[in-house]
Write a protein that holds these residues in place. Sequence first.
Motif, short mmCIF file in Angstrom:
data_model
loop_
_atom_site.label_atom_id
_atom_site.label_comp_id
_atom_site.label_asym_id
_atom_site.label_seq_id
_atom_site.Cartn_x
_atom_site.Cartn_y
_atom_site.Cartn_z
N PRO A 141 33.14 28.85 46.15
CA PRO A 141 32.04 27.90 45.96
C PRO A 141 31.10 28.30 44.83
O PRO A 141 30.69 27.45 44.02
CB PRO A 141 31.34 27.92 47.32
N ALA A 142 30.73 29.57 44.75
CA ALA A 142 29.80 30.01 43.71
C ALA A 142 30.42 29.88 42.33
O ALA A 142 29.76 29.43 41.37
CB ALA A 142 29.37 31.46 43.96
N GLU A 143 31.70 30.26 42.18
CA GLU A 143 32.38 30.12 40.90
C GLU A 143 32.41 28.66 40.47
O GLU A 143 32.14 28.33 39.31
CB GLU A 143 33.82 30.63 41.00
N ARG A 144 32.74 27.80 41.40
CA ARG A 144 32.88 26.38 41.07
C ARG A 144 31.55 25.79 40.61
O ARG A 144 31.50 25.06 39.62
CB ARG A 144 33.41 25.62 42.30
N VAL A 145 30.49 26.09 41.33
CA VAL A 145 29.18 25.54 40.98
C VAL A 145 28.74 26.03 39.61
O VAL A 145 28.32 25.24 38.75
CB VAL A 145 28.15 25.91 42.06
N VAL A 146 28.83 27.34 39.38
CA VAL A 146 28.38 27.89 38.10
C VAL A 146 29.25 27.38 36.96
O VAL A 146 28.74 26.99 35.89
CB VAL A 146 28.40 29.43 38.14
N THR A 158 20.31 30.69 32.47
CA THR A 158 18.97 30.89 33.04
C THR A 158 18.60 29.73 33.97
O THR A 158 17.98 29.94 35.03
CB THR A 158 17.93 31.00 31.93
N GLU A 159 19.00 28.51 33.61
CA GLU A 159 18.74 27.35 34.47
C GLU A 159 19.59 27.41 35.73
O GLU A 159 19.11 27.13 36.84
CB GLU A 159 19.04 26.06 33.71
N ILE A 160 20.86 27.77 35.56
CA ILE A 160 21.77 27.85 36.71
C ILE A 160 21.30 28.91 37.69
O ILE A 160 21.38 28.73 38.91
CB ILE A 160 23.20 28.14 36.23
N ALA A 161 20.80 30.03 37.16
CA ALA A 161 20.32 31.11 38.01
C ALA A 161 19.23 30.63 38.95
O ALA A 161 19.19 30.99 40.14
CB ALA A 161 19.82 32.27 37.14
N GLU A 162 18.32 29.80 38.44
CA GLU A 162 17.24 29.27 39.27
C GLU A 162 17.79 28.32 40.33
O GLU A 162 17.28 28.26 41.45
CB GLU A 162 16.23 28.55 38.40
N ILE A 163 18.82 27.57 39.98
CA ILE A 163 19.39 26.58 40.91
C ILE A 163 20.12 27.28 42.06
O ILE A 163 19.94 26.92 43.23
CB ILE A 163 20.34 25.63 40.17
N VAL A 164 20.95 28.28 41.73
CA VAL A 164 21.81 28.89 42.75
C VAL A 164 21.21 30.17 43.35
O VAL A 164 21.79 30.75 44.27
CB VAL A 164 23.21 29.19 42.18
N ARG A 166 20.74 33.19 41.89
CA ARG A 166 21.37 34.42 41.43
C ARG A 166 20.82 34.78 40.05
O ARG A 166 20.17 33.97 39.41
CB ARG A 166 22.90 34.27 41.37
N SER A 167 21.12 35.97 39.60
CA SER A 167 20.66 36.39 38.29
C SER A 167 21.51 35.74 37.20
O SER A 167 22.67 35.38 37.45
CB SER A 167 20.74 37.91 38.15
N PRO A 168 20.98 35.58 35.99
CA PRO A 168 21.79 35.05 34.89
C PRO A 168 23.05 35.87 34.65
O PRO A 168 24.12 35.32 34.35
CB PRO A 168 20.84 35.10 33.69
N ALA A 170 24.77 37.57 36.86
CA ALA A 170 25.73 37.26 37.92
C ALA A 170 26.39 35.90 37.66
O ALA A 170 27.59 35.73 37.90
CB ALA A 170 25.04 37.26 39.28
N CYS A 171 25.62 34.96 37.15
CA CYS A 171 26.18 33.63 36.85
C CYS A 171 27.19 33.71 35.71
O CYS A 171 28.23 33.04 35.75
CB CYS A 171 25.05 32.67 36.48
N ARG A 172 26.90 34.54 34.71
CA ARG A 172 27.87 34.73 33.62
C ARG A 172 29.17 35.31 34.15
O ARG A 172 30.26 34.92 33.73
CB ARG A 172 27.28 35.65 32.55
N GLN A 173 29.06 36.24 35.07
CA GLN A 173 30.26 36.87 35.64
C GLN A 173 31.06 35.85 36.45
O GLN A 173 32.30 35.82 36.40
CB GLN A 173 29.87 38.05 36.50
N LEU A 174 30.37 35.01 37.21
CA LEU A 174 31.05 33.96 37.99
C LEU A 174 31.77 32.98 37.06
O LEU A 174 32.91 32.57 37.33
CB LEU A 174 30.04 33.23 38.86
N ALA A 175 31.10 32.58 35.97
CA ALA A 175 31.72 31.66 35.02
C ALA A 175 32.95 32.29 34.38
O ALA A 175 33.97 31.63 34.17
CB ALA A 175 30.71 31.24 33.96
N SER A 176 32.86 33.59 34.08
CA SER A 176 33.99 34.28 33.47
C SER A 176 35.19 34.33 34.41
O SER A 176 36.33 34.07 33.99
CB SER A 176 33.56 35.71 33.09
#
Length: 312
Positions: A141-146, A158-164, A166-168, A170-176
């Motif tokens: 779920p987290a990978e899909r959302v990010v 930075t925007e996604i981090a506020e939404i979910v 998590r830290s920016p 962590a979001c970069r790692q999920l996207a990767s």
Amino acid sequence: MTTQSGPEDGLLDPGLAALVGERRRLLNLAYRLLGSLSEAEDVVQETYVRWYAMSRQRQEAVESVGGWLTTVATRICLNQLGSARARREQYVGQWIPEPLPEPAERFGGVSTAVADDPADRVTLDESVNMAFMVVLESMTPAERVVFVLHDVFRYAFTEIAEIVGRSPAACRQLASSARRRVREARPVSRPMPADEAADVVRSFKRAWEAKDIGALIGLLDPAVTAIGDGGGHVSALPHPVEGGERVAHFLVQLAARATDLTFVERIVNGRPGLLAVHAGRTVAVYAFDIVGDRITHIWAVLNPDKLRLWTT
């Protein structure tokens, strides 16, 4: 004397047009996150319910209405994705995302401005084709959302981090990790132009109708996979069928049994596909993934709950 406006007296609310204008984007987002248009509609409805549940003072304090709606809708989807994965583990047979028709084809090939079909509000681009939607199902779920927020809708980390929450980083790692899933599932090749893909699907249709096993094998990739989704409502493949010869023989056997079906070329999730029609009613929707000039995947959606936009 001034009165506070709500959804029932929206003409008095100068911000209502902008508020309602966000609906298309929210539906696009929720469909890609959930793979179900009906569930996406529910998410968007719940998002607006939460907006109108706030006082006018709290609404006016929101700096970006679009940002607020996106945040709420995304968080609802994120919560639903966990339960959706549990439900799909109990789903009868294979689960395939709900297929989307081309807006104009929903109305007999004639586009109409007054039509208020939810499918009209979902943009049919490469990020909504069936192959892509199936890859999204493989993500956490987290990978899909990010991934959807960043790579499809171009939100900053930075925007996604506020939404979910998590830290920016962590979001970069999920996207990767999500991109890695996409690369592993999708071969590197140029996307086949729609007209060429339509030619392949048309040749497949003719070979299937003619029960020509040789022609079918020639159109199918040797490692082709065919998957059916009946949802326990109608008979469908309990497990994927793999291999060009096996799939070709299965299709010919199916055509021999279902002599009263008519196959019709249609756009499915923005790409050439087929409908199976019985007595004027769509009973199956077929989506294809085509690499080079061979069909690598066939997804057959027979669950009537997922065909409501296709029935006439």
